[in-house]
Design a protein around this motif. Structure first.
Motif, short mmCIF file in Angstrom:
data_model
loop_
_atom_site.label_atom_id
_atom_site.label_comp_id
_atom_site.label_asym_id
_atom_site.label_seq_id
_atom_site.Cartn_x
_atom_site.Cartn_y
_atom_site.Cartn_z
N GLU A 154 0.95 -1.37 0.12
CA GLU A 154 0.04 0.02 -0.13
C GLU A 154 0.94 1.36 -0.02
N ILE A 155 0.47 2.29 -0.84
CA ILE A 155 1.25 3.45 -0.98
C ILE A 155 0.39 4.53 -0.28
N THR A 156 0.88 5.53 0.34
CA THR A 156 -0.06 6.84 0.49
C THR A 156 -0.24 7.68 -0.59
N PRO A 157 -1.40 8.37 -0.21
CA PRO A 157 -1.90 9.57 -1.47
C PRO A 157 -0.42 10.46 -1.89
N GLU A 158 0.12 10.83 -0.74
CA GLU A 158 1.39 11.64 -1.04
C GLU A 158 2.33 11.08 -1.75
N GLN A 159 2.46 9.72 -1.62
CA GLN A 159 3.64 8.96 -2.50
C GLN A 159 3.18 8.78 -3.93
N TRP A 160 1.87 8.76 -4.12
CA TRP A 160 1.51 8.66 -5.33
C TRP A 160 1.64 9.98 -6.29
N LEU A 161 1.14 11.29 -5.45
CA LEU A 161 1.37 12.36 -5.93
C LEU A 161 2.76 12.78 -6.36
N ALA A 162 3.72 12.21 -5.57
CA ALA A 162 5.14 12.48 -5.52
C ALA A 162 5.68 11.81 -6.80
N LEU A 222 11.31 20.78 -10.87
CA LEU A 222 12.56 21.24 -9.93
C LEU A 222 12.32 20.35 -8.61
N SER A 223 13.75 20.28 -8.01
CA SER A 223 13.72 19.99 -6.40
C SER A 223 14.08 21.19 -5.78
N PHE A 224 13.58 21.17 -4.35
CA PHE A 224 13.93 22.28 -3.49
C PHE A 224 14.21 21.65 -2.34
N ASN A 225 15.41 22.54 -1.57
CA ASN A 225 16.00 22.18 -0.35
C ASN A 225 15.83 23.15 0.86
N ASN A 226 16.35 22.96 2.00
CA ASN A 226 16.15 23.63 3.23
C ASN A 226 14.77 24.40 3.41
N ALA A 227 13.67 23.21 3.36
CA ALA A 227 12.31 24.18 3.33
C ALA A 227 11.88 23.34 4.35
N HIS A 228 10.94 23.95 5.44
CA HIS A 228 10.29 23.29 6.35
C HIS A 228 9.00 22.80 5.75
N GLN A 229 8.37 23.49 4.98
CA GLN A 229 7.01 23.21 4.29
C GLN A 229 7.19 23.28 2.72
N ALA A 230 6.37 22.65 1.80
CA ALA A 230 6.41 22.87 0.48
C ALA A 230 5.57 24.39 0.05
N PRO A 231 6.21 24.70 -1.00
CA PRO A 231 5.51 26.17 -1.29
C PRO A 231 4.14 26.03 -1.76
N ASN A 232 3.29 26.78 -1.47
CA ASN A 232 1.95 26.76 -2.03
C ASN A 232 1.63 26.95 -3.42
N VAL A 233 0.69 26.33 -4.08
CA VAL A 233 0.15 26.60 -5.37
C VAL A 233 0.26 27.99 -5.73
N GLY A 234 0.76 28.42 -6.78
CA GLY A 234 0.59 29.85 -7.28
C GLY A 234 1.93 30.79 -6.68
N THR A 235 2.60 30.18 -5.71
CA THR A 235 4.10 30.85 -5.28
C THR A 235 4.96 31.25 -6.56
N LYS A 236 5.25 32.55 -6.24
CA LYS A 236 6.01 32.97 -7.48
C LYS A 236 7.37 32.48 -7.57
N LEU A 237 7.88 32.01 -8.79
CA LEU A 237 9.53 31.97 -8.70
C LEU A 237 9.88 33.12 -9.44
N GLY A 254 11.23 14.86 1.97
CA GLY A 254 11.93 14.43 2.92
C GLY A 254 11.79 15.52 4.10
N ASP A 255 12.73 15.34 5.23
CA ASP A 255 12.57 16.37 6.17
C ASP A 255 12.66 17.86 5.72
N LEU A 256 13.49 18.33 4.95
CA LEU A 256 13.90 19.46 4.30
C LEU A 256 13.85 19.75 2.85
N ASN A 257 13.27 18.66 2.29
CA ASN A 257 13.54 18.90 0.69
C ASN A 257 12.31 18.18 0.11
N GLY A 258 12.03 18.39 -1.26
CA GLY A 258 10.90 18.23 -1.85
C GLY A 258 11.01 18.41 -3.27
#
Length: 300
Positions: A154-162, A222-237, A254-258
């Protein structure tokens, strides 16, 4: 999951979605988008042939509003219905072993995205691989619930979305509905747009962008690091202090990456990017598992 039934099924779908309905067969399922008159995507779905009917999937949070909107056009097709299937379910499967557990050795015949194997009353569909070439499948059960074999982990919804992010396959949220023309989401490279079919809602804008080469931004992974939470949809790059794109989907892996999918201007994708309001987060561009020629530097 929803079912479109009745004599006007194919004509209705042909007039509202970016896919050519004649190419959706018992052996082939295809992605599609429904768009506004301005060519902006309000629905991303998959079309699955079930006898004379068509099955579709909708994001749960947007399903009611999307179906209500589509039914305004469906009124023109007497005797044709669009109804949700309360007993239906779609199960995501990762890895060939899981597919074989569901479909037997015949599942090995599913080698490319969109190929379908009938399993009793259900449909086993090969979809896009992840970036590390792991096979992915969807198991559509419209009428009867078949139990998931016990040997499938069994996989989690988050694993499927990843896995979807890794595969470069976006999904819409309320924040991203009507924000993008399908090509900005790479749908033409995900078996989701047919440029030679007849008219449909938004077709003029979509075709013009394709045939005149007007696509200036598209989906990147893209990958991102040193983050405590994922950026919200619509966050500007940002690049050089200016907005050059925005987040479409993002997840912590991961703990600080996504990882995330973002629509970015082609002329800025090679620059140093940052997230608006998340100064300590670092971003790295990752390769998509499919080719996007529009993102290559122009020869001129």
């Amino acid at each position: 999951m929803a079912r479109i039934s009745g004599p006007g099924t194919d004509k209705f779908v042909q007039g509202q979605f970016t896919q050519h309905v004649d190419e959706v067969t018992n052996e082939q399922s295809l992605r599609a988008a429904a768009c506004t008159h301005k060519g902006r995507t309000y629905c991303l779905t998959r079309l699955v042939r079930s006898g004379e009917d068509l099955l579709m999937d909708f994001n749960t949070s947007q399903a009611e509003a999307t179906i209500t909107h589509l039914k305004k056009y469906l009124m023109l097709f007497r005797g044709t219905t669009l109804e949700t299937l309360s007993a239906g379910r779609i199960i995501g499967l990762i890895g060939k072993a899981a597919a074989v557990s569901v479909g037997g050795e015949e599942a090995d015949s599913l080698t490319g995205p969109g190929q379908v194997l009938k399993v009793g009353d259900s449909h086993l569909i090969r979809i896009e691989n992840t970036a590390d070439h792991t096979a992915r499948y969807e198991w559509w059960q419209a009428t009867t619930e078949q139990p998931v074999p016990e040997d499938i982990p069994e996989i989690t919804p988050e694993q499927w979305l990843a896995s979807s992010i890794s595969a470069g396959v976006p999904w819409l949220t309320e924040a991203s509905q009507e924000a993008y023309v399908p090509q900005m989401l790479n749908l033409q490279h995900l078996q989701g747009v047919h440029f030679k079919k007849g008219c449909y809602t938004g077709q003029e804008v979509i075709a013009r962008m394709h045939f005149l080469g007007q696509l200036k931004k598209s989906l990147h992974r893209l990958s991102f690091n040193n983050a405590h939470q994922a950026p919200n949809v619509g966050t500007k790059l940002l690049a050089d202090g200016k907005a050059v794109g925005e987040v479409v989907n993002a997840l912590m892996t991961g703990d600080l990456n996504g990882e995330m999918l973002a629509v970015i201007r082609h002329d800025a994708s090679s620059k140093v990017l940052s997230l608006d309001g998340m100064d300590k987060v670092t971003i790295s561009l990752q390769q998509l598992p499919y080719a996007v020629p529009e993102q290559l530097p122009s020869e001129t």
